[in-house]
Scaffold this motif. Structure first.
Motif, PDB file in Angstrom:
ATOM      1  N   TYR A 197     -47.884  28.101  41.947  1.00 13.59           N
ATOM      2  CA  TYR A 197     -48.194  27.441  43.125  1.00 13.59           C
ATOM      3  C   TYR A 197     -47.762  25.507  42.583  1.00 13.59           C
ATOM      4  CZ  TYR A 197     -51.635  30.345  45.024  1.00 13.59           C
ATOM      5  OH  TYR A 197     -52.059  31.132  45.957  1.00 13.59           O
ATOM      6  N   TRP A 198     -47.932  25.192  40.857  1.00 12.83           N
ATOM      7  CA  TRP A 198     -48.078  23.652  40.859  1.00 12.83           C
ATOM      8  C   TRP A 198     -45.787  24.066  40.237  1.00 12.83           C
ATOM      9  CZ3 TRP A 198     -45.067  24.275  35.578  1.00 12.83           C
ATOM     10  CH2 TRP A 198     -44.722  22.878  34.815  1.00 12.83           C
ATOM     11  N   ALA A 199     -45.718  25.202  40.621  1.00  9.35           N
ATOM     12  CA  ALA A 199     -43.743  24.920  40.433  1.00  9.35           C
ATOM     13  C   ALA A 199     -43.299  24.416  41.600  1.00  9.35           C
ATOM     14  CB  ALA A 199     -43.343  26.530  39.564  1.00  9.35           C
ATOM     15  N   GLY A 200     -44.137  25.199  42.491  1.00 10.34           N
ATOM     16  CA  GLY A 200     -43.742  25.140  44.137  1.00 10.34           C
ATOM     17  C   GLY A 200     -43.285  23.823  44.555  1.00 10.34           C
ATOM     18  N   ASP A 201     -43.808  22.638  44.338  1.00  9.83           N
ATOM     19  CA  ASP A 201     -43.507  21.248  44.651  1.00  9.83           C
ATOM     20  C   ASP A 201     -41.896  20.609  43.970  1.00  9.83           C
ATOM     21  OD1 ASP A 201     -45.759  21.254  45.967  1.00  9.83           O
ATOM     22  OD2 ASP A 201     -46.602  19.857  45.083  1.00  9.83           O
ATOM     23  N   PHE A 202     -41.674  21.251  42.619  1.00 16.60           N
ATOM     24  CA  PHE A 202     -40.922  20.986  41.591  1.00 16.60           C
ATOM     25  C   PHE A 202     -39.349  21.638  42.906  1.00 16.60           C
ATOM     26  CE2 PHE A 202     -43.437  20.185  38.732  1.00 16.60           C
ATOM     27  CZ  PHE A 202     -43.668  19.244  38.072  1.00 16.60           C
ATOM     28  N   ALA A 203     -39.646  22.827  43.594  1.00 19.07           N
ATOM     29  CA  ALA A 203     -38.668  23.580  43.919  1.00 19.07           C
ATOM     30  C   ALA A 203     -38.159  23.490  44.957  1.00 19.07           C
ATOM     31  CB  ALA A 203     -39.188  25.345  43.616  1.00 19.07           C
ATOM     32  N   ASP A 204     -38.968  22.367  45.825  1.00 15.61           N
ATOM     33  CA  ASP A 204     -38.827  22.512  47.695  1.00 15.61           C
ATOM     34  C   ASP A 204     -37.340  22.651  47.720  1.00 15.61           C
ATOM     35  OD1 ASP A 204     -41.188  22.894  48.420  1.00 15.61           O
ATOM     36  OD2 ASP A 204     -41.905  21.532  49.088  1.00 15.61           O
ATOM     37  N   GLY A 205     -36.400  22.968  48.224  1.00 12.51           N
ATOM     38  CA  GLY A 205     -35.297  22.213  49.078  1.00 12.51           C
ATOM     39  C   GLY A 205     -34.443  22.262  47.674  1.00 12.51           C
ATOM     40  N   LYS A 206     -34.595  22.834  46.193  1.00 14.92           N
ATOM     41  CA  LYS A 206     -33.903  23.125  45.286  1.00 14.92           C
ATOM     42  C   LYS A 206     -32.945  24.516  44.678  1.00 14.92           C
ATOM     43  CE  LYS A 206     -34.884  18.910  44.238  1.00 14.92           C
ATOM     44  NZ  LYS A 206     -36.613  18.401  43.276  1.00 14.92           N
ATOM     45  N   ASP A 207     -31.953  24.257  44.140  1.00 16.61           N
ATOM     46  CA  ASP A 207     -31.602  25.334  43.630  1.00 16.61           C
ATOM     47  C   ASP A 207     -32.197  26.188  42.075  1.00 16.61           C
ATOM     48  OD1 ASP A 207     -29.295  25.654  45.454  1.00 16.61           O
ATOM     49  OD2 ASP A 207     -28.199  23.787  44.523  1.00 16.61           O
ATOM     50  N   VAL A 208     -33.035  27.403  42.606  1.00 21.28           N
ATOM     51  CA  VAL A 208     -33.990  27.496  41.347  1.00 21.28           C
ATOM     52  C   VAL A 208     -33.568  28.602  40.404  1.00 21.28           C
ATOM     53  CG1 VAL A 208     -36.129  28.026  40.643  1.00 21.28           C
ATOM     54  CG2 VAL A 208     -35.594  26.452  42.564  1.00 21.28           C
ATOM     55  N   ILE A 209     -33.578  28.677  39.180  1.00 13.79           N
ATOM     56  CA  ILE A 209     -33.337  30.054  38.579  1.00 13.79           C
ATOM     57  C   ILE A 209     -34.503  29.936  37.584  1.00 13.79           C
ATOM     58  CG2 ILE A 209     -32.227  31.192  36.668  1.00 13.79           C
ATOM     59  CD1 ILE A 209     -30.350  28.800  37.399  1.00 13.79           C
ATOM     60  N   GLU A 210     -34.965  31.659  38.029  1.00 13.42           N
ATOM     61  CA  GLU A 210     -36.377  32.202  36.693  1.00 13.42           C
ATOM     62  C   GLU A 210     -35.905  32.612  35.321  1.00 13.42           C
ATOM     63  OE1 GLU A 210     -40.521  33.584  36.879  1.00 13.42           O
ATOM     64  OE2 GLU A 210     -40.157  33.220  38.737  1.00 13.42           O
ATOM     65  N   VAL A 211     -36.354  32.495  34.503  1.00 13.45           N
ATOM     66  CA  VAL A 211     -35.876  32.960  33.360  1.00 13.45           C
ATOM     67  C   VAL A 211     -37.238  34.157  33.248  1.00 13.45           C
ATOM     68  CG1 VAL A 211     -34.489  32.924  31.223  1.00 13.45           C
ATOM     69  CG2 VAL A 211     -34.231  31.380  33.265  1.00 13.45           C
ATOM     70  N   ALA A 212     -36.675  35.139  32.863  1.00 11.56           N
ATOM     71  CA  ALA A 212     -37.819  35.993  31.691  1.00 11.56           C
ATOM     72  C   ALA A 212     -38.373  36.035  33.160  1.00 11.56           C
ATOM     73  CB  ALA A 212     -38.387  35.231  30.879  1.00 11.56           C
ATOM     74  N   CYS A 213     -38.531  36.761  34.280  1.00 10.71           N
ATOM     75  CA  CYS A 213     -38.844  36.829  35.310  1.00 10.71           C
ATOM     76  C   CYS A 213     -40.117  37.761  35.324  1.00 10.71           C
ATOM     77  CB  CYS A 213     -38.075  36.428  36.834  1.00 10.71           C
ATOM     78  SG  CYS A 213     -37.447  38.391  36.597  1.00 10.71           S
ATOM     79  N   GLY A 214     -40.058  39.045  34.351  1.00  5.82           N
ATOM     80  CA  GLY A 214     -40.702  39.474  34.320  1.00  5.82           C
ATOM     81  C   GLY A 214     -40.800  40.358  35.533  1.00  5.82           C
ATOM     82  N   THR A 215     -42.147  41.162  36.310  1.00 12.77           N
ATOM     83  CA  THR A 215     -41.427  42.425  37.484  1.00 12.77           C
ATOM     84  C   THR A 215     -41.819  40.812  39.083  1.00 12.77           C
ATOM     85  OG1 THR A 215     -44.160  42.243  37.505  1.00 12.77           O
ATOM     86  CG2 THR A 215     -43.220  43.871  36.733  1.00 12.77           C
ATOM     87  N   GLY A 216     -41.266  39.435  38.833  1.00 12.78           N
ATOM     88  CA  GLY A 216     -41.141  38.882  39.527  1.00 12.78           C
ATOM     89  C   GLY A 216     -42.646  39.207  40.556  1.00 12.78           C
ATOM     90  N   PRO A 217     -43.917  38.176  40.289  1.00  8.57           N
ATOM     91  CA  PRO A 217     -44.991  38.050  40.611  1.00  8.57           C
ATOM     92  C   PRO A 217     -44.681  36.510  41.993  1.00  8.57           C
ATOM     93  CG  PRO A 217     -45.418  37.753  38.664  1.00  8.57           C
ATOM     94  CD  PRO A 217     -43.789  38.244  38.607  1.00  8.57           C
ATOM     95  N   GLY A 218     -43.926  35.799  40.862  1.00  2.00           N
ATOM     96  CA  GLY A 218     -44.249  34.677  42.086  1.00  2.00           C
ATOM     97  C   GLY A 218     -42.362  34.421  42.548  1.00  2.00           C
ATOM     98  N   LEU A 219     -41.385  35.464  42.775  1.00  2.29           N
ATOM     99  CA  LEU A 219     -40.628  35.032  43.190  1.00  2.29           C
ATOM    100  C   LEU A 219     -40.616  34.450  44.613  1.00  2.29           C
ATOM    101  CD1 LEU A 219     -38.042  37.510  41.427  1.00  2.29           C
ATOM    102  CD2 LEU A 219     -38.330  35.116  40.945  1.00  2.29           C
ATOM    103  N   GLY A 220     -41.154  35.607  45.382  1.00  2.00           N
ATOM    104  CA  GLY A 220     -41.565  35.343  47.230  1.00  2.00           C
ATOM    105  C   GLY A 220     -42.244  34.070  47.671  1.00  2.00           C
TER     106      GLY A 220
END
Length: 262
Positions: free
Chosen positions: A30-53
């Motif tokens: 939720y905290w990262a969402g505002d930073f990600a709006d409209g951006k080209d984003v990379i998640e490193v060490a995403c694990g099983t990806g619970p936040g990717l959707g």
């Protein structure tokens, strides 16, 4: 020595976790969402990806990956072609120079052998004014328990020094304040300190789940995906960058590169 695949220290979808773990998991995205709006984003060490959707719904583009092929396989099995995910080392990312606006590494920086190499890679891959978001368990708490396979934990001052030496400007927030934890947790913190310092803390996920059930009560199931409204949204507290924080379980850091004109 064979490199770990980290499945023994990662919560998987459908497994039991504490309500606090779910709260922390959801709120860092939720905290990262505002930073990600409209951006080209990379998640490193995403694990099983619970936040990717959740991130994919807000970002202009999203790429992700993990050191563990087992984790990547789970992401691909769940998301299919919704998210581009690949195996890679955070110290040598397979992305072009100046190709991203935002890089995330959540609860994983301490598993990277050289945090400095990761920061150097972020500086290479990010565009001017690009940012790195970090969520770290707070190592400055007196009852802190390091995870197996970890290298170096960074608190507020450690992260400020790490990113500052590479030319980033940092901001910090605290999440999950100790003042709001349950009475049982408060009473048991000295016990946890003794167990950790005595080397008696369980190392396996099964042992940790049993301990968390005793401390946190009835568990919940780890979701495959975080969604809006899944838990109460927390407003993290801004923190000064010049001293350790001892009031929060989790530290958030946003490290920003100068703009092109700087």
């Amino acid at each position: 020595m064979t490199a770990p695949d980290f499945t023994d220290v990662t919560e998987m979808a459908g497994e039991e976790i504490s309500p606090e773990q779910l709260f922390r998991l959801a709120n860092r995205y939720y905290w990262a969402g505002d930073f990600a709006d409209g951006k080209d984003v990379i998640e490193v060490a995403c694990g099983t990806g619970p936040g990717l959707g959740y991130l994919a719904e807000r970002a202009k583009s999203l790429k992700a990956g993990d050191f563990s092929q087992a984790m990547v396989d789970q992401v691909v099995a769940h998301y299919g072609d919704r998210v581009e995910c690949m195996q890679f080392d955070a110290q040598a990312m397979p992305f072009d120079d100046n190709s991203a606006d935002l890089i995330l590494i959540f609860e994983a920086l301490y598993y990277v052998p050289s945090a400095e190499a990761f920061v150097a890679e972020c500086k290479r891959v990010l565009r001017p004014s690009g940012q790195v978001l970090v969520s770290n368990a707070n190592p400055d708490l007196f009852d802190f328990n390091p995870s197996p396979h970890s290298f170096t934990y960074h608190g507020v001052t450690g992260l400020a020094a790490l990113f500052g030496s590479a030319g980033f400007k940092t901001q910090f927030w605290g999440s999950t304040p100790l003042a709001k934890v349950g009475l049982k947790q408060k009473i048991l913190r000295p016990v946890k300190k003794f167990v950790v310092s005595s080397g008696l803390m369980p190392k396996s996920m099964a042992g940790k789940r049993l301990l968390k059930r005793l401390v946190f009560g009835e568990p919940v199931r780890m979701p495959a995906e975080v969604s809006a409204g899944m838990v109460e949204t927390e407003t993290p507290k801004p923190l000064p960058a010049d001293r350790p924080d001892t009031d929060h379980k989790v530290i958030y850091c946003a490290a920003r590169l100068p703009d092109a004109a700087a």
